[in-house]
Design an enzyme around this catalytic site. Structure first.
Site, short mmCIF file in Angstrom:
data_model
loop_
_atom_site.label_atom_id
_atom_site.label_comp_id
_atom_site.label_asym_id
_atom_site.label_seq_id
_atom_site.Cartn_x
_atom_site.Cartn_y
_atom_site.Cartn_z
N ASP A 394 0.82 -1.21 0.00
CA ASP A 394 0.00 0.00 0.00
C ASP A 394 0.86 1.26 0.00
O ASP A 394 2.01 1.26 0.46
CB ASP A 394 -0.90 0.03 1.23
CG ASP A 394 -2.10 -0.88 1.09
OD1 ASP A 394 -2.15 -1.66 0.12
OD2 ASP A 394 -3.00 -0.80 1.95
N HIS A 539 3.62 -2.37 3.22
CA HIS A 539 3.57 -0.97 2.82
C HIS A 539 4.76 -0.57 1.97
O HIS A 539 5.87 -1.04 2.17
CB HIS A 539 3.45 -0.06 4.05
CG HIS A 539 2.08 -0.08 4.64
ND1 HIS A 539 1.66 -1.09 5.48
CD2 HIS A 539 1.02 0.75 4.47
CE1 HIS A 539 0.39 -0.88 5.81
NE2 HIS A 539 -0.02 0.22 5.22
#
Length: 622
Positions: A394, A539
């Protein structure tokens, strides 16, 4: 500290009107119309008759759609400074906004004599086009600062003459020349090319009356011809009297009666500051009177050119803020339709996505882009008995981190899925393109990382569609999936995404909390909790993730797992499971913890009780 604050405050109050204008316009360009208005209000409170500040306040009001409020202020400036080209141009804009084309043209022509000729010519040609003129070739010689408006006006004119092939380069150049975020309207007055609504406004609306009570309505009558300035009766102690007009020495009278005949036709029409200073016989000032006098003479000289560099910069900033730009949505719509006419398939899709980001409800747009396609229910996991996992990242792209993640994935021969933030792909298009060229799947994580559940329907669409357009422009890649920031999703978000053919993707294992702890703990956490078909959430922004990634890949391989993208994972699911309604997805959680009870941070990460939280409407029940 107190001394520093006092000095800072003194410096702030000592700022010239020109500097105050530049500062306020800077805020306006950043989209902070309220901050700009408050700064202008503070400045006006100290100098309510300053034409530069009144022009500023009017420009702010007009840029935010308050046409009537701007007209009142510009009328005041024009009464006191009839030769102020910016005020005359501003009144022309207000006339145009009210669909008063002939009056607007007259004012633009008048303003061009003392104001910015380029901005006035562009506005004049636009007013003529709205009244049916087909030839606007003269705008092509305008300065480069007006290129967006000139190309936009020329492109639309060519379209209306049926010259689509010639129009396309002009429309493309207009879009390229426009300032700011390419998937949002710029601030200021915008050309819509629609006679029924000639102008749109990019600035955020302000509360009405924000300048009420600051600018005095009492302006006094104008004078003309020769008027007598007097110091009164004087007295025995009076030595001499000095008369000043606009801070310049006009006369010294050393005998009674202490009066001066002032020929008001010798100065430009407008507001003038008059001072009468009485001195005693020793040269000490006894008293001083001041007043503002407005003059109006038929044969008055023209205002002198501005020589003060700061004032010139302030005027340039005001003209720039009020120069017409084309509405980005209007130009996109024209270019999109032109691409269809000339058979430009790639341009048709790219421009259609850009138009959707700006105006999701544009007629026929959704059908042309996605047809009958709709998004599916939230995806939490792949086939539960197949030994594959999907690595997802992400946020990002982020220089210095994304590059390293791509290097690790390339070295290991793995394709992962990156859920990107649109404003980052807009800022780093080359890095986005490199992700696509490396074989990564790029999907949607909204444009600003907003909580989608608190946005109105159109706001949800804009967040997703702006990212979609940005990634298409940078990489040529289309999108089918999105991951809601923070895992925040509800029925409205799912419905608006599905309307545009997008399916939400959640996760089976969430490594966010452990990413903050360390690389060793993160690798151990992911490897232990992975299960067949797992969607692993990491992430694209932390060095810890980069350091842990090789160990995660090696550990999962030792457990017998292969790696797939989200597209591949979803493609292996049975068709009925993908098509099932969202309500039917409230099944046992795919990411139930392993028998050995994990620690508190691990439990929060797996269950979504950290930053990633799905709402009850979409989340499977445990």
């Amino acid at each position: 500290m107190a001394g520093f604050l006092a000095l800072w405050a003194a410096g702030a109050h000592a700022a010239t009107p020109a500097r105050q204008v530049e500062d306020a316009i800077t805020l306006l360009r950043r989209g902070d119309s309220r901050g700009a208005a408050l700064a202008a209000r503070r400045s006006l409170a100290a100098a309510p008759r300053e034409p530069l500040l009144n022009n500023l306040a009017a420009a702010i009001l007009f840029s935010t759609g308050d046409v009537e409020g701007a007209a009142r202020l510009w009328s005041v400036v024009r009464e006191e400074q009839p030769g102020d080209g910016l005020a005359v141009y501003g009144l022309g804009l207000t006339a145009l906004a009210r669909r008063g084309g002939p009056e607007a043209r007259r004012l633009f022509e008048q303003a061009s004599r003392t104001g910015d000729r380029g901005a006035c010519l562009l506005a004049l040609r636009y007013a003529e086009m709205l009244e049916g003129a087909r030839d606007v070739d003269s705008v092509l010689g305008l300065p480069t600062s007006l290129a967006a408006g000139a190309h936009g006006l020329q492109g639309v004119a060519l379209l209306r003459r049926g010259e689509a092939a010639r129009a396309m380069p002009e429309l493309t150049a207009a879009l390229a020349a426009m300032p700011g975020d390419p998937y949002a309207e710029p601030g200021g007055p915008l050309m819509t090319f629609r006679p029924e609504e000639p102008l749109a406004f990019g600035g955020r609306p302000l509360s009405r009356g924000i300048f009420a009570g600051v600018v005095s309505a009492a302006r006094g009558p104008a004078v003309s011809g020769t008027v007598m300035l007097s110091a009164g009766e004087g007295g025995a102690d009076t030595g001499y009297v000095v008369f000043r007009v606009d801070a310049g020495l006009s006369s010294i009278i050393n005998s009674p009666p202490y009066r001066m005949a002032w020929d008001t036709a010798s100065v430009p029409n407008g507001l003038h500051h008059v001072e009468v200073i009485v001195y005693d016989r020793q040269g000490q000032e006894m008293r001083r009177t001041m007043r503002d006098v407005r003059t109006a003479n038929e044969r008055a000289p023209a205002p002198p050119p501005v020589r003060d560099m700061s004032t010139a910069r302030a005027m340039d900033a005001l003209w720039s803020a009020l120069a017409l730009l084309p509405s980005r949505a209007s130009v996109c719509a024209a270019a999109w339709q032109t691409a269809r006419q000339i058979g430009d398939t790639a341009g048709f899709e790219r421009l259609g996505l850009a138009l959707a980001a700006l105006e999701p409800g544009y007629p026929g747009l959704r059908e042309a882009l996605v047809g009958a396609a709709v998004g599916g229910p939230a995806l939490w996991r792949g086939v539960p008995n197949e030994p594959v996992v999907a690595l997802t990242f992400d946020d990002g792209p982020k220089p210095g981190i994304t590059d390293q993640l791509l290097a690790v994935l390339a070295r290991e021969g793995i394709a992962a899925t990156f859920f990107v933030i649109g404003r980052h792909t807009t800022e780093y298009p080359d890095l986005t393109r490199r992700m696509a060229e490396a074989g990564m799947q790029i999907e949607n994580h909204s444009y600003t990382h907003a909580n989608l559940t608190i946005l109105p329907p159109e706001g949800v669409e804009r967040e997703l569609l702006r990212t979609r357009a940005s990634v298409m422009a940078a990489s040529g890649k289309a999108m089918r999936y999105f991951r809601p920031p923070g895992g925040n999703i509800n029925g409205l978000v799912a419905q608006r995404a599905a309307h545009w053919g997008m399916t939400p993707v959640m996760w089976s294992v969430n490594g966010e909390a452990i990413e903050k702890v360390g690389a060793d703990r993160l690798a151990s956490f992911i490897v232990k909790r992975a299960m067949p078909g797992a969607i692993i959430l990491l992430h694209n922004g932390r060095s810890t993730t980069v350091q842990a990634l090789p160990r995660i890949i090696q550990g999962l391989r030792r457990r017998g797992f292969g790696f797939v993208t989200i597209d591949q994972l979803a493609g292996r699911l049975p068709a009925p499971a993908q098509a099932a309604p969202a309500a039917a997805q409230r099944t046992r959680r795919a990411d139930r913890p392993a028998p050995r009870r994990p620690g508190r941070k691990a439990r929060a990460a797996e269950s979504g009780r950290g930053r990633y939280r799905a709402t009850q409407e979409s989340r499977p029940q445990t």
